[in-house]
Design a protein around this motif. Sequence first.
Motif, PDB file in Angstrom:
ATOM      1  N   VAL A 285      -5.675  -7.955  -6.437  1.00  0.00           N
ATOM      2  CA  VAL A 285      -4.699  -8.873  -7.014  1.00  0.00           C
ATOM      3  C   VAL A 285      -4.458  -9.952  -5.975  1.00  0.00           C
ATOM      4  CG1 VAL A 285      -3.589  -7.206  -8.539  1.00  0.00           C
ATOM      5  CG2 VAL A 285      -2.784  -7.433  -6.180  1.00  0.00           C
ATOM      6  N   ARG A 287      -2.280 -13.958  -5.049  1.00  0.00           N
ATOM      7  CA  ARG A 287      -1.293 -14.981  -5.370  1.00  0.00           C
ATOM      8  C   ARG A 287      -1.563 -16.187  -4.484  1.00  0.00           C
ATOM      9  NH1 ARG A 287       3.870 -14.393  -7.419  1.00  0.00           N
ATOM     10  NH2 ARG A 287       2.851 -12.737  -8.647  1.00  0.00           N
ATOM     11  N   SER A 310       6.041  -1.070  -0.140  1.00  0.00           N
ATOM     12  CA  SER A 310       6.357  -2.471  -0.412  1.00  0.00           C
ATOM     13  C   SER A 310       5.646  -3.375   0.581  1.00  0.00           C
ATOM     14  CB  SER A 310       7.865  -2.713  -0.323  1.00  0.00           C
ATOM     15  OG  SER A 310       8.169  -4.081  -0.480  1.00  0.00           O
ATOM     16  N   TRP A 321       5.421 -13.791  -2.497  1.00  0.00           N
ATOM     17  CA  TRP A 321       4.791 -12.743  -3.306  1.00  0.00           C
ATOM     18  C   TRP A 321       5.262 -11.374  -2.825  1.00  0.00           C
ATOM     19  CZ3 TRP A 321      -0.987 -11.002  -2.956  1.00  0.00           C
ATOM     20  CH2 TRP A 321      -1.339 -10.266  -4.094  1.00  0.00           C
ATOM     21  N   THR A 322       5.574 -10.494  -3.787  1.00  0.00           N
ATOM     22  CA  THR A 322       5.922  -9.107  -3.497  1.00  0.00           C
ATOM     23  C   THR A 322       4.954  -8.197  -4.233  1.00  0.00           C
ATOM     24  OG1 THR A 322       8.271  -9.605  -3.202  1.00  0.00           O
ATOM     25  CG2 THR A 322       7.691  -7.323  -3.686  1.00  0.00           C
ATOM     26  N   VAL A 323       4.403  -7.200  -3.535  1.00  0.00           N
ATOM     27  CA  VAL A 323       3.462  -6.246  -4.114  1.00  0.00           C
ATOM     28  C   VAL A 323       4.030  -4.841  -3.946  1.00  0.00           C
ATOM     29  CG1 VAL A 323       1.096  -5.387  -4.112  1.00  0.00           C
ATOM     30  CG2 VAL A 323       1.547  -7.774  -3.504  1.00  0.00           C
ATOM     31  N   ASN A 326       3.467  -0.152  -8.406  1.00  0.00           N
ATOM     32  CA  ASN A 326       3.245  -0.319  -9.845  1.00  0.00           C
ATOM     33  C   ASN A 326       2.580  -1.645 -10.207  1.00  0.00           C
ATOM     34  OD1 ASN A 326       5.346  -2.120  -9.508  1.00  0.00           O
ATOM     35  ND2 ASN A 326       6.857  -0.915 -10.647  1.00  0.00           N
ATOM     36  N   ASN A 327       2.342  -2.501  -9.191  1.00  0.00           N
ATOM     37  CA  ASN A 327       1.583  -3.734  -9.431  1.00  0.00           C
ATOM     38  C   ASN A 327       0.078  -3.503  -9.367  1.00  0.00           C
ATOM     39  OD1 ASN A 327       4.050  -5.293  -7.393  1.00  0.00           O
ATOM     40  ND2 ASN A 327       3.957  -5.409  -9.639  1.00  0.00           N
ATOM     41  N   LEU A 328      -0.321  -2.328  -8.890  1.00  0.00           N
ATOM     42  CA  LEU A 328      -1.738  -2.028  -8.731  1.00  0.00           C
ATOM     43  C   LEU A 328      -2.145  -0.960  -9.730  1.00  0.00           C
ATOM     44  CD1 LEU A 328      -2.017  -1.749  -4.819  1.00  0.00           C
ATOM     45  CD2 LEU A 328      -2.063  -3.805  -6.251  1.00  0.00           C
ATOM     46  N   ASN A 329      -3.201  -1.198 -10.431  1.00  0.00           N
ATOM     47  CA  ASN A 329      -3.757  -0.193 -11.333  1.00  0.00           C
ATOM     48  C   ASN A 329      -4.779   0.625 -10.556  1.00  0.00           C
ATOM     49  OD1 ASN A 329      -4.527   1.300 -13.584  1.00  0.00           O
ATOM     50  ND2 ASN A 329      -6.025  -0.248 -14.257  1.00  0.00           N
ATOM     51  N   TRP A 332      -2.644   3.409  -4.083  1.00  0.00           N
ATOM     52  CA  TRP A 332      -1.822   2.721  -3.079  1.00  0.00           C
ATOM     53  C   TRP A 332      -2.212   3.268  -1.704  1.00  0.00           C
ATOM     54  CZ3 TRP A 332       1.472  -1.355  -3.077  1.00  0.00           C
ATOM     55  CH2 TRP A 332       2.286  -1.542  -1.956  1.00  0.00           C
TER      56      TRP A 332
END
Length: 380
Positions: A285, A287, A310, A321-323, A326-329, A332
């Motif tokens: 992902v 940004r 986080s 940008w914050t990652v 739950n932003n990654l499929n 982690w």
Amino acid sequence: MTKLRSLRVFVSMIAALTTMLALGSSVQPAASVSASYQVVFKANGGYGTMAPQLVPSTGKAIAANKFKKTGYSFAGWAITSAGAVKYKDRAVLKPRAKTVLYAKWAIAVTLPTLAGHTVGALLWSDEFTGANGGLINDTNWTSRYCGHSAANGGGTCHNAEPQWYTPDAIRLDGSAQGNAVITTTRVSTPPTNAGQCMVGQCFYTSGRFDTQGKVSFQYGYIEARMKMPVGGNNWPAFWALGDNITNVGWPRSGEIDIAETGGNTPLRASSAIHFLNGGGGADYVYRELVNGTNYQNDFHTYGLAWTPNSMQLYVDRQLFWTVLPNNLNGVWSFNDPFFLILNNATGGFGGNYDGWAKSYTTIDYVRAWVLDGNGSVVKQ
């Protein structure tokens, strides 16, 4: 008669010796002589004046430092201009000859201000100070050649990048603030001391260095101050890979691209997160930030505010940008130690080559602080 004469001589000698000892017992030793010597103070890159001081050999506190240097704090006195600190401010000195003391300076690092966070102690930094043409600190960094082994800084010169990496492209610039400079050069013939080209034909020499196996980071606020190179095909980055890449491979190790820009887009900054997706393949992902700022014209800061589960990415200490997990499929991989990388690659991400002969990626510093009580740096 001979024996008697010898006895008398011996008795006379004993008597004379006895007298000498008796006289000597009443003689007091002379008092030790105290001399004084001039101590001269040198600003050693700072400014101001300090008068020489006369200091007795029996010892006296030297005068308090009066020199200053913008952006630095006084660290103490050395006996050579390039030497280590030997005396603290107002130390007691017992000179045996005329003495010259040189002020030593440390970067005065101010705490970053990040909205919603508390930045704590400075954990680690490299300020890239040193003589013009000097080498970067090899206790922190390894300069790489091209090679895909994970032990080679995680693997270098992937993505069909047409450059040779060589340590010769990485030098200190000797400036007052201190910078490491990656010089990327357009070449027409294979250079010496450049290792292998990983594609059919290479067109550049450039540089990459990293902390793998030397310094590891886990959480905290990590920041580099950089000036990006000018010209299409340049692909500079400040990024990190998981320490465990030699065991689990990429992308399971995780990759954090804190700053990544293309030479053909001077008004664009970007960050990316690479990870192992739910299907077992590589995914990412990203940004980008386009706000009218030219990142090639001057220095800018690029930061990662990293706490458990986080990651927040900053440009000039402004969050963009914050990652979160739950932003990654996928997996982690970002609660484990990572090592840092700085490089200027070449290739499609940077656009088409547009005629330049040399470009310069300039790094002022890399620093890591405690963030919200989190952060550790391990020197290996």
